[in-house]
Design a protein around this motif. Structure first.
Motif, PDB file in Angstrom:
ATOM      1  N   GLU A  68      -6.831 -72.199   0.427  1.00 48.97           N
ATOM      2  CA  GLU A  68      -7.202 -72.946   1.640  1.00 48.97           C
ATOM      3  C   GLU A  68      -7.638 -74.369   1.277  1.00 48.97           C
ATOM      4  OE1 GLU A  68      -8.913 -69.261   4.404  1.00 48.97           O
ATOM      5  OE2 GLU A  68     -10.239 -70.241   2.967  1.00 48.97           O
ATOM      6  N   CYS A  72      -5.834 -77.977   2.320  1.00 46.24           N
ATOM      7  CA  CYS A  72      -6.558 -79.044   3.042  1.00 46.24           C
ATOM      8  C   CYS A  72      -6.506 -80.363   2.276  1.00 46.24           C
ATOM      9  CB  CYS A  72      -8.025 -78.661   3.248  1.00 46.24           C
ATOM     10  SG  CYS A  72      -8.279 -77.357   4.458  1.00 46.24           S
ATOM     11  N   LEU A 124      -8.723 -75.411  10.200  1.00 43.73           N
ATOM     12  CA  LEU A 124      -8.829 -74.122   9.522  1.00 43.73           C
ATOM     13  C   LEU A 124      -9.955 -73.273  10.135  1.00 43.73           C
ATOM     14  CD1 LEU A 124      -7.476 -72.839   7.018  1.00 43.73           C
ATOM     15  CD2 LEU A 124      -9.396 -73.670   5.670  1.00 43.73           C
ATOM     16  N   LYS A 128      -9.732 -69.602  11.721  1.00 43.93           N
ATOM     17  CA  LYS A 128     -10.513 -68.489  11.192  1.00 43.93           C
ATOM     18  C   LYS A 128     -11.400 -67.836  12.238  1.00 43.93           C
ATOM     19  CE  LYS A 128     -11.255 -68.996   6.373  1.00 43.93           C
ATOM     20  NZ  LYS A 128     -12.253 -69.281   5.345  1.00 43.93           N
TER      21      LYS A 128
END
Ligand SMILES: *Cc1c(COP(=O)(O)O)cnc(C)c1O
Length: 484
Positions: A68, A72, A124, A128
């Motif tokens: 992740e 990013c 993100l 999530k």
């Protein structure tokens, strides 16, 4: 990593929660629950590219997975910056003064460093938390945060930005960047007031839990892109660590030797990131906090009294025209580790306009420069070194000159491109009639940022001027007024 509020250690948040709420629910600021002190190995850091280091630090300071974080970081820094290899540059003018250029991003100010990455974090977090909601990002700006957040979120499908800015004090380039950028997910509110008015309105919207519930019921989440957002601070730690490594790689310092850091400060976010870098293990010795005539921070580090009871001054370094520096709250917490004390001090600041806190031994030094000194510094520095400073960086250079007592190298954060303030800079260099970006490019031998000249060529959009008294209501109405 979990986060807690500076005003209540029992108030815990995940990274996603901290990102999406901006300030902590009790009005404090999210800070790291267990800071990973001295967890960076300097030898290892030396081998990492900027992006690799950003991932490493991101993993230390958040709860994201490596994949992740990498995704990013890649999205944030692989384009939009002058170099796709490394978003920053260091120009050493001599053995002691090393200028950390943080302005090679899309809006030519250091805020791009964080505001290209923050939107990736927020996208993100939305995924999530599985919230099918629009994220409404409100930003109070004295010029640079606004454009950097508008550009940062321009490609974000879930986000919309509302930017509140004062009508006076910001430069034409800054204004053109906000008004003429042409992104459809950007709304603007221009207030007949100063930056602190804008920041106060934004903070009070965020702290109004009833209003936030109304926003949620309306299908949105409200958060901030100001440096109160913890997602702004983390990317800023990276360039201080990277710069230290770069000074070692170029031979300016030996591994393990200390250096000082000087930062032109406003909301205290940038210099705070340098302090966090030290906590991670980087041997920074002193933190030189430079103010313009709005010298609340400079006075605080000299006297231990933070006093906002003074007149606000509009200066040539508008991004530092601030009387209430939000991120100082995080330093107070970091130094005292006492949330009750921080809460007391912040309440006292609101009700009485000042507080006292003993800062001796904290490593912070301070100084200030007024507009005349700023102009003089731009002129004399150019004569001595051939390097053209923007007005904010010039404030820091002046303060470094005033405070320098030994040969320890100083890393000076350069927070904006001189092209953002062409008139001030050209006048300081002795130019009397031609204040164009082209003229500045001639004199400085620096590359003109193309996006700046593009937005400057368009006519200004009409943005209604909102009286300060009506600001909160207009802002709330704008937040609620959306289509999804
Ligand atoms: C925002 C800004 C500052 C102040 O940074 P803080 O993190 O708020 O202290 C200084 N210079 C420029 C050019 C800025 O845009």
């Amino acid at each position: 990593m979990k986060y807690i509020s500076t005003r209540d250690k029992n108030l815990e948040m995940s990274f996603a929660e901290a990102l999406l709420s901006g300030t902590a629910p009790d009005g404090g600021l999210p800070v790291f629950k267990n800071f990973p002190n001295d967890s960076l190995n300097l030898n290892e850091v030396l081998d990492l590219s900027y992006q690799e280091l950003a991932v490493k630090i991101g993993l230390l300071l958040t709860d994201l997975s490596k994949e992740e974080m990498k995704s990013c970081v890649d999205k944030a820094y692989s384009n939009g910056f002058e170099s796709s290899e490394c978003p920053i540059a260091i120009k050493s003018v001599d053995n002691q003064i090393h200028i950390l250029e943080l302005f090679h991003g899309p809006t030519a100010a250091f805020k791009d460093m964080a505001l290209q990455l923050l939107p990736q974090f927020i996208d993100l977090a939305v995924k999530k938390q599985k919230v099918d909601k629009e994220v409404c990002i409100v930003t109070a700006t004295s010029g640079d945060t606004g454009s950097a957040s508008i550009y940062g979120f321009s490609k974000s499908v879930n986000a919309r930005t509302i930017t509140v800015y004062p009508d006076k004090g910001i430069s034409d380039v800054q204004r053109a960047q906000m008004e003429n950028c042409g992104f459809d997910n950007s709304d603007l509110i221009k207030v007949d007031g100063c930056f602190d008015d804008a920041q106060r309105a934004v903070k009070s919207c965020l702290a109004d839990s009833e209003f936030r519930q109304q926003v949620e019921a309306n299908g949105s989440i409200l958060t901030v892109a100001n440096s109160m957002n913890i997602g702004r601070l983390i990317p800023q730690v990276v360039y201080y660590v990277y710069s230290y490594a770069e000074l070692v790689r170029t031979g300016a310092i030996k591994l393990g030797e200390c250096c000082d850091v000087a930062v032109p400060s406003g909301n205290f976010g940038n210099i705070l990131a340098a302090w966090y870098a030290k906590k991670l293990g980087i041997p920074f010795r002193r933190f030189i906090c430079a103010s313009n005539e709005n010298r609340v921070l400079a006075d605080f580090f000299k006297t231990g009294i933070y006093d906002r009871r003074r007149d606000f001054v509009t200066t040539l370094s508008p991004s530092m025209d601030i009387l209430v520096s939000s991120n100082l709250e995080r330093l107070l917490f970091g130094l005292s580790n006492d949330a009750n004390l921080v809460k007391e001090l912040q309440e006292k600041l609101v009700t009485e306009g000042f507080f006292e806190f003993d800062v001796t031994g904290s490593g912070f030094l301070s100084g200030c420069a007024n507009d005349n000194e700023t102009i003089e510094t731009i002129g004399s520095f150019y004569k001595e070194t051939g390097y053209v400073l923007d007005p904010h960086t010039a404030v820091a250079i002046k303060v470094v000159a005033d405070l320098k007592t030994d040969d320890t190298p100083v890393l000076v954060a350069s927070t904006a491109s001189p092209f953002k303030f062409p008139e001030t800079v050209l006048k300081a260099l002795g130019e009397t009639s031609n204040f164009s970006l082209e003229r500045l490019a001639d004199i400085s031998r620096m590359k003109m940022p193309e996006e700046l000249s593009k937005v400057l060529k368009e006519g200004f959009k009409e943005v209604t001027l909102v009286p300060e008294k009506e600001l909160i209501n207009v802002l709330k109405r704008d937040v609620l007024n959306h289509e999804k």
